[in-house]
Write a protein that holds these residues in place. Structure first.
Motif, short mmCIF file in Angstrom:
data_model
loop_
_atom_site.label_atom_id
_atom_site.label_comp_id
_atom_site.label_asym_id
_atom_site.label_seq_id
_atom_site.Cartn_x
_atom_site.Cartn_y
_atom_site.Cartn_z
N TRP A 203 0.84 -1.21 0.00
CA TRP A 203 0.00 0.00 0.00
C TRP A 203 0.87 1.26 0.00
O TRP A 203 0.60 2.22 -0.71
N THR A 204 1.93 1.24 0.82
CA THR A 204 2.83 2.39 0.88
C THR A 204 3.49 2.62 -0.47
O THR A 204 3.57 3.76 -0.95
N TRP A 205 3.97 1.55 -1.08
CA TRP A 205 4.67 1.65 -2.35
C TRP A 205 3.74 2.12 -3.47
O TRP A 205 3.97 3.17 -4.08
N LEU A 206 2.70 1.36 -3.72
CA LEU A 206 1.82 1.65 -4.86
C LEU A 206 0.84 2.78 -4.55
O LEU A 206 0.57 3.63 -5.42
N GLY A 207 0.31 2.80 -3.34
CA GLY A 207 -0.62 3.85 -2.98
C GLY A 207 0.03 5.22 -2.95
O GLY A 207 -0.57 6.22 -3.40
N SER A 208 1.25 5.29 -2.44
CA SER A 208 1.95 6.57 -2.41
C SER A 208 2.28 7.05 -3.81
O SER A 208 2.17 8.26 -4.11
N ALA A 209 2.69 6.13 -4.68
CA ALA A 209 2.99 6.52 -6.06
C ALA A 209 1.75 7.11 -6.73
O ALA A 209 1.82 8.15 -7.40
N LEU A 210 0.60 6.47 -6.52
CA LEU A 210 -0.64 6.97 -7.10
C LEU A 210 -1.02 8.32 -6.51
O LEU A 210 -1.38 9.25 -7.24
N ALA A 211 -0.93 8.43 -5.18
CA ALA A 211 -1.32 9.67 -4.52
C ALA A 211 -0.44 10.83 -4.96
O ALA A 211 -0.93 11.94 -5.24
N HIS A 212 0.87 10.60 -5.04
CA HIS A 212 1.78 11.68 -5.44
C HIS A 212 1.53 12.08 -6.89
O HIS A 212 1.57 13.28 -7.22
N ALA A 213 1.29 11.11 -7.75
CA ALA A 213 1.13 11.41 -9.17
C ALA A 213 -0.20 12.07 -9.48
O ALA A 213 -0.26 12.98 -10.33
N VAL A 214 -1.26 11.64 -8.79
CA VAL A 214 -2.61 12.06 -9.18
C VAL A 214 -3.21 13.10 -8.24
O VAL A 214 -3.81 14.07 -8.70
N PHE A 215 -3.04 12.93 -6.95
CA PHE A 215 -3.76 13.76 -5.98
C PHE A 215 -2.93 14.87 -5.35
O PHE A 215 -3.49 15.88 -4.93
N LEU A 216 -1.62 14.68 -5.22
CA LEU A 216 -0.79 15.65 -4.51
C LEU A 216 0.02 16.54 -5.43
O LEU A 216 0.70 17.47 -4.96
N GLY A 217 -0.04 16.28 -6.73
CA GLY A 217 0.70 17.11 -7.66
C GLY A 217 2.21 17.00 -7.52
O GLY A 217 2.93 17.98 -7.69
N LEU A 218 2.70 15.79 -7.22
CA LEU A 218 4.13 15.56 -7.01
C LEU A 218 4.61 14.44 -7.93
O LEU A 218 5.01 13.36 -7.48
N PRO A 219 4.62 14.68 -9.24
CA PRO A 219 4.98 13.60 -10.17
C PRO A 219 6.41 13.11 -10.03
O PRO A 219 6.69 11.92 -10.23
N ALA A 220 7.33 14.01 -9.70
CA ALA A 220 8.73 13.59 -9.58
C ALA A 220 8.91 12.61 -8.43
O ALA A 220 9.57 11.56 -8.58
N SER A 221 8.34 12.93 -7.26
CA SER A 221 8.48 12.01 -6.13
C SER A 221 7.69 10.73 -6.36
O SER A 221 8.06 9.67 -5.83
N ALA A 222 6.62 10.79 -7.16
CA ALA A 222 5.89 9.57 -7.51
C ALA A 222 6.83 8.61 -8.24
O ALA A 222 6.85 7.40 -7.95
N ILE A 223 7.60 9.13 -9.17
CA ILE A 223 8.52 8.30 -9.95
C ILE A 223 9.69 7.82 -9.10
O ILE A 223 10.02 6.63 -9.07
N TRP A 224 10.33 8.77 -8.39
CA TRP A 224 11.49 8.40 -7.58
C TRP A 224 11.11 7.42 -6.48
O TRP A 224 11.82 6.44 -6.23
N GLY A 225 10.00 7.68 -5.80
CA GLY A 225 9.59 6.77 -4.73
C GLY A 225 9.19 5.40 -5.25
O GLY A 225 9.51 4.38 -4.64
N PHE A 226 8.49 5.38 -6.38
CA PHE A 226 8.10 4.10 -6.98
C PHE A 226 9.33 3.27 -7.32
O PHE A 226 9.37 2.06 -7.05
N CYS A 227 10.33 3.92 -7.89
CA CYS A 227 11.57 3.20 -8.23
C CYS A 227 12.36 2.83 -6.98
O CYS A 227 12.92 1.73 -6.90
N GLY A 228 12.39 3.75 -6.00
CA GLY A 228 13.17 3.49 -4.80
C GLY A 228 12.64 2.32 -3.99
O GLY A 228 13.38 1.39 -3.65
N LEU A 229 11.34 2.32 -3.68
CA LEU A 229 10.77 1.19 -2.95
C LEU A 229 10.64 -0.03 -3.85
O LEU A 229 10.54 -1.16 -3.36
N GLY A 230 10.67 0.18 -5.16
CA GLY A 230 10.64 -0.93 -6.09
C GLY A 230 11.84 -1.84 -5.98
O GLY A 230 11.80 -3.00 -6.42
N VAL A 231 12.93 -1.35 -5.38
CA VAL A 231 14.11 -2.20 -5.14
C VAL A 231 13.71 -3.41 -4.31
O VAL A 231 14.26 -4.50 -4.47
N LEU A 232 12.73 -3.23 -3.43
CA LEU A 232 12.19 -4.35 -2.67
C LEU A 232 10.89 -4.86 -3.29
O LEU A 232 10.62 -6.07 -3.28
#
Length: 261
Positions: A203-232
């Motif tokens: 939920w943290t990984w995928l939900g945060s990526a969605l929230a940052h990209a769509v609801f919070l207006g933070l597309p860069a952190s959506a990408i970086w966070g998705f890739c960063g937590l994607g290591v696991l």
């Protein structure tokens, strides 16, 4: 129940503002801690849960006090002290609690992916940095803390200096060493189920990526966070696809060295 409440409260975050958002932020942290420590106490016992809390929140608080006072190891920053409740040495108490709630699922997932202490510690540190790639941009945008250097960060996130991520890796690495010791001296899991922390991680990984990209207006952190937590996250998905259920600690406990009651 606390995990479900956590999801429901987090959903309200993008819909809130001002004092209400501050209260939701605190509520989210409290629910992550309750979810983490309840699972830890149930599956590993009260002593292990207490040890995890002391190590992670204790080191988290110490690093934040040193960090705000000296700029090491994260870089120079300061908190908005009138928004998140009581503070110790200009660090809101909720902040070290967030370390425990946020890093517990990452430790569990890292433990599922490997039992080798060095590689597990490395995954944990990388996962901690990956989580902060969501956390820091979100909280800085909300004004919860500010950095002295605001033009020396990752592409799309210049307001957060590179030193922040290096500091996170350093502190998380030290936590991993102490958690490895904790794992060696206390008994293995009573209950092999890790469905709750794995679900919270997902939920943290995928939900945060969605929230940052769509609801919070933070597309860069959506990408970086998705890739960063994607290591696991990606290895966890591959493990599930290969037929190795990501919801059991039995394999981990059987392979962990030097376990004793």
């Amino acid at each position: 129940m606390s995990a479900l409440a956590l999801v429901l409260v987090q959903i309200t975050y993008p819909l809130s503002a001002g004092v209400t958002r501050d209260r939701i932020t605190v509520a989210v942290v409290v629910l992550t801690v309750v979810t983490a420590l309840t699972h830890a106490a149930t599956t590993r016992g009260l002593r292990w849960a207490a040890g995890f809390f002391v190590i992670v929140s204790g080191l988290g608080l110490a690093s934040e006090i040193v960090g705000t006072g000296t700029g090491f190891p994260f870089g120079a920053y300061s908190y908005a002290l009138d928004r998140l409740g009581p503070a110790v040495a200009e660090v809101p108490v909720v902040v070290p609690l967030a370390w425990t709630g946020g890093l517990y699922p990452i430790w569990i997932v890292a433990s599922l992916l490997t039992t080798a202490p060095v590689s597990r510690g490395a995954l944990f540190a990388l996962g901690a940095v990956g989580w902060d790639l969501f956390l820091d941009p979100q909280m800085v945008t909300d004004g919860q803390w500010t950095w002295a250097v605001t033009d020396a960060g990752l592409p799309g996130l210049p307001q957060i200096p590179y030193t922040n991520y290096l500091g996170w890796a350093l502190v998380a690495g030290l936590m991993a060493v102490l958690l490895t010791v904790l794992d060696r001296v206390l008994p293995p899991a009573r209950d092999p189920s890790v469905a709750v922390p794995v679900a919270v991680f997902g939920w943290t990984w995928l939900g945060s990526a969605l929230a940052h990209a769509v609801f919070l207006g933070l597309p860069a952190s959506a990408i970086w966070g998705f890739c960063g937590l994607g290591v696991l996250g990606f290895p966890l998905l591959m493990r599930a696809r290969s037929g190795l259920a990501p919801f059991s600690r039995a394999e981990f406990d059987a392979k962990s060295p030097d376990r004793r009651g």
